[in-house]
Motif scaffolding. Structure first.
Motif, short mmCIF file in Angstrom:
data_model
loop_
_atom_site.label_atom_id
_atom_site.label_comp_id
_atom_site.label_asym_id
_atom_site.label_seq_id
_atom_site.Cartn_x
_atom_site.Cartn_y
_atom_site.Cartn_z
N GLU A 186 9.18 6.40 -9.31
CA GLU A 186 9.90 5.92 -10.48
C GLU A 186 8.93 5.30 -11.49
O GLU A 186 9.20 5.29 -12.68
CB GLU A 186 10.94 4.86 -10.06
N PRO A 195 19.16 10.53 -7.98
CA PRO A 195 18.47 9.24 -8.13
C PRO A 195 17.78 8.76 -6.86
O PRO A 195 18.03 9.26 -5.75
CB PRO A 195 19.60 8.28 -8.54
N CYS A 221 13.49 0.79 -8.19
CA CYS A 221 14.56 1.78 -8.13
C CYS A 221 15.82 1.14 -8.72
O CYS A 221 16.54 0.41 -8.02
CB CYS A 221 14.80 2.25 -6.69
N GLN A 273 18.69 2.33 -9.68
CA GLN A 273 19.98 2.74 -9.13
C GLN A 273 20.28 2.00 -7.83
O GLN A 273 21.43 1.64 -7.56
CB GLN A 273 20.01 4.25 -8.89
#
Length: 464
Positions: A273, A360, A376, A378
């Motif tokens: 990410e 995701p 992260c 999400q």
């Protein structure tokens, strides 16, 4: 013109079977007949018809559908499209627990059970008056070589614990592990076994390059590349590494298949990410997908599309099918790849980005998502759905939060209250991990897990 007697016999049996099926169906609707007696007659008639149809198919050069290696019309919806192999000399209506052969799909050709009427071999070939139930199973594949038995079993256990819909496991393993897998899974409580069935396969690579493929990256890891070619009767599949733990039902990620557009055939999560700590964008010596590459530890596949697609590539101007592309791709890049088959997948989807659905990071949450601080987003919002303990973190002290989750699931006894015997011990262990960045983010590891456990416990209460 000569008319073959067997063709007449096929027509006669077909007509008789249809009449009997219609009669049985009408009586079932009235409640005047039980299913099993009619089932046995239907099985015998279907067997006669299949034998005749099989002769007719051979006469016209049509491959035998009873073989896994033969051609067939591929389904477009998730699930397998063919019957298991038939064994000579078996009683067609032999006694076998239907719970082993999942009741949501077609029974084996040599088994007669409660779904025999609905799952007759003829119901697919004509305008049937009975609508077949959809295949509700999630199909999960894993490849295990070397000392991966216990880790794989813990992954399978996590899948069973939280899933509400039935599962089918495709276990690819070295021969010396087969009996251990079989014995372990059959030792689980009968009520647990009723939620899944499994098939164990040998590790299989193309003969001419077997050694090269087997030693690519980790032992047997590249087997996943050949799953669309080996499991020819399976339409869709979720492949996971052995170091995966499900923290919510498998059917939730399986449902992402319905979100694929017409060109997408696989789904994976980004490798990173945060580009500043990314591997591919800093070190890769080959093409890769997107900004930071993709991680193949959790890979959802529409394998029918894999088998049908012609892939763009940088080896030839012509698009190549999957089986045509793999070996030339390895030969071109084998001196430039570090992560084996995952690198090959990155190269393929670099050239075919329209074919990939990117889900995701909470579907493939790794230490990289918390080792230098949480990255992260999400997972911060919804919690971790699938935990990926790569680099052996379940078995060392580098990331104790990951190890705590692994051990909590491993130690949980089937049938016990999940909140008291799984969640509470886990939360106590996680409190000792706050000296690490991932430990400080450990609430993300239990956020979705709490919901999964609450849902399971609610179902248990309802059944009582």
């Amino acid at each position: 013109m000569m008319v073959r007697n067997s063709g007449v016999r096929t027509y006669a049996v077909h007509s008789t079977l249809r009449e009997l099926m219609q009669q049985t169906y009408d009586e079932l609707k009235k409640g005047t007949v039980a299913l099993n007696p009619g089932c046995r007659v239907l099985c015998q008639l279907a067997s006669t018809l299949e034998d005749a149809d099989g002769w007719a198919a051979r006469e016209h050069g049509i491959p035998d559908r009873s073989s896994h290696e033969s051609g067939h019309l591929l389904r477009k919806m998730p699930g397998p499209a063919g019957l298991p192999d038939r064994e000579e000399g078996l009683d067609r209506c032999k006694s076998l627990s239907v719970s082993y052969w999942n009741p949501y799909w077609r029974l084996p050709a040599d088994v007669c059970g409660v779904n025999c009427l609905l799952e007759s071999s003829l119901s697919e070939g004509s305008d049937s008056f009975v609508k077949k139930p959809s295949d509700e199973r999630s199909h999960l594949a894993v490849v295990a070589c070397g000392p991966r038995l216990e880790e794989t079993l813990n992954m399978l256990k996590s899948a069973v614990l939280f899933s509400k819909k039935p599962l089918h496991f495709y276990i690819f393993a070295e021969e010396e592990l087969h009996n251990s897998f079989r014995d372990a899974l059959k030792s689980w409580p009968r009520v647990v076994q009723g939620h899944f069935n499994f098939t164990i396969y040998h590790i299989t690579f193309p003969k001419e390059n077997e050694r090269e493929w087997k030693k690519l990256f980790k032992p047997c890891a590249s087997q996943r590349l050949f799953l669309p070619l080996i499991l020819k009767d399976v339409d869709s599949l979720l492949y996971v590494d052995t170091d995966i733990l499900f923290l919510e039902p498998v059917e939730h990620i399986w449902a992402l298949l319905t979100q694929f557009n017409s060109s997408q055939l696989a789904a994976m999560a980004p490798e990173h990410e945060e580009p500043r700590i990314g591997w591919y964008n800093r070190f890769a010596r080959h093409p890769y997908y997107g900004k930071t590459g993709i991680n193949s530890g959790v890979m959802l596949m529409n394998m029918t599309r894999f088998r049908e697609k012609f892939f763009k590539n940088d080896m030839t101007a012509a698009a190549l099918q999957w089986e045509e592309m793999l070996m030339p791709l390895l030969q071109k890049y084998k001196l430039n790849i570090t992560w084996g088959d995952q690198d090959l997948l990155n190269i393929i989807f670099h050239h075919n980005p329209e074919s990939l659905y990117v889900f995701p990071c909470q579907w493939n949450y790794r230490p990289d998502h918390c080792i230098y601080g949480s990255n992260c987003k999400q997972a911060e919002q919804e919690g971790v759905f699938i935990l990926h303990g790569n680099r052996g973190v379940y078995h060392d002290d580098k990331q104790p939060a990951f190890r705590a989750v692994y051990e909590a699931i491993q130690k949980y006894p089937f049938g016990e209250n999940m909140e008291a015997s799984l969640l509470q011990p886990l939360e106590a262990s996680l409190q000792t991990t706050t000296h690490t960045y991932c430990g400080r983010a450990s609430h993300l590891l239990t956020k979705r897990l709490k919901q999964s456990i609450a849902s399971v416990q609610q179902d248990v209460t309802k059944r009582r």
